[in-house]
Design an enzyme around this catalytic site. Structure first.
Site: not given
Ligand code: BGC
Length: 509
Positions: A108, A177, A230
């Protein structure tokens, strides 16, 4: 009656006996089949059981692992990653900032206009873009070039000529993320791929620099001012709106949490942090593991067949990427052990064909004949004409799997509260005793939450809230607020870009 008549009557009686025998045997077979699926369901219920005593063990294990992860690098399956975010946005941030929020299937782009007074986000525009399938397994350069061109188009569409001069560099908050080892609040290297993301040549590289280079290659004058997970973006927006926000959790394709930790508790980097009071820690709780987690043979199989076995164990029991597939595996077992679903559908053998929004839709189906359940079984799994009692059985499977996920998620949250002393009445701040009153007052604690699993799946949300009450006790739980933070990860990144560029400006005076 003549001989012929007698023979006919005997033949009819024999035929009737055979028909009755066939019917009885069919009924017995059906009953045996039904008994078998009920046994599969009962075993599942037993394997997924989360009585409050067990949840409390998970709470304790989470708090213990948090301590271990903060004590030394590699001290726990919880990485407890430093974010270098010492201060959360205050509300005084002002100006126009951009954000790019990248997870495994979408990104996004956002533009946020901040008014400079508490909680005034004057305006924000968001555009969501799917990542084409082939780019999700391509190279870092190809992926980031694609993203940079889309970001550039977005900037050109959004901006008035007067807002930025040609030479002016725009500031960007980059939400990435995945687990990143940060070297500063705006740089960091990818440790591993999680969820469906598998651009292996990105592991070990500075993702912020990769994006920065792609933006330059594509003629976009923009600087990565903040690189955030995130969870951290969501915490930033949560704190911007409500200063009692101390932690945030993502329940989406993946799951993770972060929280505000005291600097002196982060033992693994004491020297580094001596000037600051605290730091946001990205727990990467998806990788949490404890022997107290209720694990079934379905979880074991899912893990073995995944691209990352023995990794992200907590995530594989909780997050949106996996819940649908656990349900698929149970339905497959039922179908293999009996004929209540008819012949075994080949669709049941396809991994991840049953997605979590589908199990949410089946679970939330309140039509008397469970028409939505029938539709999904027919259209997605190619299992037509499923009788009502079998549809109810499928709903029950969704219930067991989702209830376990939500209750474990609640235990994870309480684990964080326990670590920071907010899980009991001892978590007092402004005790009225100190102000001359006689009763101690529990401090209000807000946990910001983002992700479709929590926002769109009613039963997940209800089970999570219910379990929080059970574990904490109602008198404590009433002071803990779980707050939905829509678009938090993106807007929060823009806020952090703003607060970081503001602090840089002050540093440079
Ligand atoms: C990632 C995290 C992320 C989470 C939510 C996980 O698979 O390792 O870094 O915050 O997913 O998106």
């Amino acid at each position: 009656m003549g001989k012929v008549g007698v023979a006919l009557a005997a033949a009819c009686a024999a035929a009737a006996c055979v028909t009755a025998a066939v019917m009885v045997s069919r009924r017995m077979k059906r009953r045996r089949g039904w008994r078998k699926v009920v046994t599969v369901l009962e075993d599942l219920e037993e394997g997924c059981a989360t009585p409050v005593g067990r949840l409390r063990q998970v709470v304790d294990a989470m708090a213990v692992e948090m301590h271990a992860g903060l004590a030394s690098e590699g001290g726990s399956k919880l990485k407890m990653l430093l974010t270098y975010v010492h201060n959360l946005p205050t509300g005084m941030e002002k100006g126009i900032y951009y954000a790019l929020d990248l997870d495994d299937t979408n990104f996004r782009v956002l533009r946020v206009k901040l008014g400079g007074q508490r909680s005034t986000i004057l305006d924000h525009d968001v555009e969501r873009q799917p990542i084409p399938q082939h780019l999700m397994t391509s190279t870092t350069e190809e992926l980031f070039d694609f993203i940079a061109t889309k970001l550039k188009d977005f900037v050109e569409r959004q901006e008035n000529v007067s807002e930025f001069s040609v030479e002016e560099t725009r500031e960007l908050g980059f939400t990435f993320s995945f687990p990143v080892k940060q070297n500063s609040s705006s740089t960091g290297t990818l440790l591993k791929c999680t969820k469906g993301f598998s651009i292996e040549d990105m592991v070990g590289r500075d993702v912020s620099q990769c994006l920065q280079e792609a933006m330059s290659r594509n003629g976009l004058n923009m600087r990565v001012a903040a690189l955030v997970n995130d969870t951290v973006g969501t915490l930033a927006l949560g704190h911007y709106h409500d200063q009692d926000t101390v932690a945030s959790v993502i329940f989406g394709t993946g799951t993770n949490a972060c929280y505000l930790e005291r600097a002196d508790a982060i033992i693994k980097c004491q020297g580094l942090l001596s000037t600051s009071g605290g730091m946001v820690v990205n727990m990467e709780w998806g990788n949490f593991w404890s022997s107290h987690l209720p694990r079934t043979s379905y979880d074991v199989d899912l893990d073995c067949e995944s691209p990352n076995p023995n990794d992200q164990g907590f995530e594989k029991m909780i997050s949106g990427m996996y819940l649908g597939d656990i349900v698929r595996r149970v339905v497959l077992r039922m179908s293999q052990e009996s004929d209540v679903f008819g012949p075994v559908s080949s669709r049941l053998l396809v991994p991840f064909i049953l997605r979590t929004p589908m199990i949410a839709a089946m679970h939330d189906d309140d039509s008397p004949n469970l028409m939505e359940v029938a539709r999904i079984l027919r259209d997605t799994l190619q299992i037509p004409d499923v009788p009502l009692n079998v549809r109810k059985l499928v709903v029950k499977v969704c219930d067991v799997v989702t209830r376990r996920a939500a209750r474990l998620a609640a235990a994870g949250i309480v684990g964080i509260l326990k670590k920071i002393g907010r899980d009991r009445n001892g978590g007092t701040a402004s005790s009225s005793k100190a102000k001359g009153g006689s009763q101690s007052k529990m401090r209000r604690t807000v946990v910001a939450v983002e992700g479709g699993l929590y926002t769109n799946y009613t039963m997940f949300r209800e089970y999570l809230n219910e379990a929080m009450g059970e574990i904490l006790g109602e008198d404590v739980a009433e002071h803990v607020v779980i707050r939905d933070m829509d678009d938090g990860s993106g807007i929060g990144a823009a806020l952090l870009a703003a607060s970081h560029s503001a602090s840089l400006a002050i540093d440079n005076i």
